[in-house]
Each structure stands twice: as structure tokens, then as C-alpha cells.
Design an enzyme around this catalytic site. Structure first.
Site, PDB file in Angstrom:
ATOM      1  N   ALA A  11       0.817  -1.214   0.000  1.00  0.00           N
ATOM      2  CA  ALA A  11       0.000   0.000   0.000  1.00  0.00           C
ATOM      3  C   ALA A  11       0.855   1.270   0.000  1.00  0.00           C
ATOM      4  O   ALA A  11       0.327   2.374  -0.132  1.00  0.00           O
ATOM      5  CB  ALA A  11      -0.933   0.004   1.213  1.00  0.00           C
ATOM      6  N   CYS A  12       2.159   1.125   0.115  1.00  0.00           N
ATOM      7  CA  CYS A  12       3.083   2.263   0.211  1.00  0.00           C
ATOM      8  C   CYS A  12       3.790   2.485  -1.122  1.00  0.00           C
ATOM      9  O   CYS A  12       4.452   1.582  -1.643  1.00  0.00           O
ATOM     10  CB  CYS A  12       4.108   1.975   1.308  1.00  0.00           C
ATOM     11  SG  CYS A  12       5.496   3.125   1.350  1.00  0.00           S
ATOM     12  N   GLY A  13       3.674   3.688  -1.672  1.00  0.00           N
ATOM     13  CA  GLY A  13       4.320   4.011  -2.941  1.00  0.00           C
ATOM     14  C   GLY A  13       5.832   3.891  -2.878  1.00  0.00           C
ATOM     15  O   GLY A  13       6.460   3.405  -3.829  1.00  0.00           O
ATOM     16  N   ARG A  16       6.618   0.241  -3.058  1.00  0.00           N
ATOM     17  CA  ARG A  16       6.403  -0.290  -4.417  1.00  0.00           C
ATOM     18  C   ARG A  16       7.526   0.144  -5.356  1.00  0.00           C
ATOM     19  O   ARG A  16       8.029  -0.655  -6.154  1.00  0.00           O
ATOM     20  CB  ARG A  16       5.053   0.167  -4.971  1.00  0.00           C
ATOM     21  CG  ARG A  16       3.858  -0.489  -4.299  1.00  0.00           C
ATOM     22  CD  ARG A  16       2.566  -0.200  -5.052  1.00  0.00           C
ATOM     23  NE  ARG A  16       2.285   1.216  -5.257  1.00  0.00           N
ATOM     24  CZ  ARG A  16       1.600   1.991  -4.427  1.00  0.00           C
ATOM     25  NH1 ARG A  16       1.125   1.491  -3.285  1.00  0.00           N
ATOM     26  NH2 ARG A  16       1.382   3.260  -4.723  1.00  0.00           N
TER      27      ARG A  16
END
EC number: 1.20.4.1
Length: 141
Positions: A11-13, A16
Site C-alpha cells: 500500500a506504500c508508494g 512499491r
């Protein structure tokens, strides 16, 4: 099994982007979804030591447990802070990447480039459009 491990939150850019830069080097890392499978106390202590950072430097501040537990106050020992991180893994900042060249908290995500053995295989642009690696695999910043 890969010689690279990422403690990842999909969920964390930043997490990712870090994962994709590892993959852009031609390696598929071992992915630990640390919110579902948090590290043990010994593993967390070792990660902190290997990163050469303080326990407090690994704490996420912009999450609910930080405020609820009053973690901004300077009254907690390192052991207590580790206990809180183990009870509430969302307090562990991420992504943490472990490679043969070192262990880093990859914030910003391009910090991972410092500890990858293999060069980038081509251009890499972050999700927000920031170019990090050119077509020749060279770091831009």
C-alpha cells in the site's frame, strides 16, 4: 532463493518503487509483507543494528498508534519502542531492504540503488513520474 529481502507494504508508494528498482536490476527478491508477518524481536533488533540507525529513527510517526501511545514523548526506552513496533507493526517504517552489500531503510526509494550488486537493466521512473535511472541504467541523482 534470492539474496535480497524486502520488508514490504504494497500500500506504500515508496515500498512499491523500491521493489520495482530491485526487479529492474534483474533480481526477484524475497518479499516479506511485514504487516502480516512481522519480524521477531531478534530480527528487528538485528535489522536496526545492521542499518546503523536508532530505534526511534525506524518509528513511523504519521500513524494512529504513534499518537495513541504517546510515542512523541521521550520517556520510552529502546526496548519499549521495539515492543510497541512488535505489537503494532504499522509503526515500523518501510521499506527495509537487506542485500549482501548492506541493510537500509529505503526512504527515499532510490537509496536501494546503493546496496544492489547488479546494475539497473534500463530506465526507471517512479510512480509519481520522477525519473531515477536513464535508459543506459545510470542513476540520475
Amino acid at each position: 532463493m534470492s539474496n535480497i529481502t524486502i520488508y514490504h507494504n504494497p500500500a506504500c508508494g515508496t515500498s512499491r518503487n523500491t521493489l520495482e528498482m530491485i526487479r529492474n536490476s534483474g533480481t526477484e527478491p524475497t518479499i516479506i509483507l511485514y504487516l502480516e508477518n512481522p519480524p521477531s524481536r531478534d530480527e528487528l533488533v538485528k535489522l536496526i543494528a545492521d542499518m546503523g540507525i536508532s530505534v526511534r529513527a525506524l518509528l513511523r510517526k504519521n500513524v494512529e498508534p504513534y499518537e495513541q501511545l504517546g510515542l512523541a514523548e521521550d520517556k520510552f526506552t529502546d526496548d519499549q519502542l521495539i515492543d510497541f513496533m512488535l505489537q503494532h507493526p504499522i509503526l515500523i517504517n518501510r521499506p527495509i531492504v537487506v542485500t549482501p552489500l548492506g541493510t537500509r531503510l529505503c526512504r527515499p526509494s532510490e537509496v536501494v540503488l546503493d546496496i544492489l550488486q547488479d546494475a539497473q537493466k534500463g530506465a526507471f521512473t517512479k510512480e509519481d513520474g520522477e525519473k531515477v535511472v536513464d535508459e543506459a541504467g545510470k542513476r540520475l541523482k
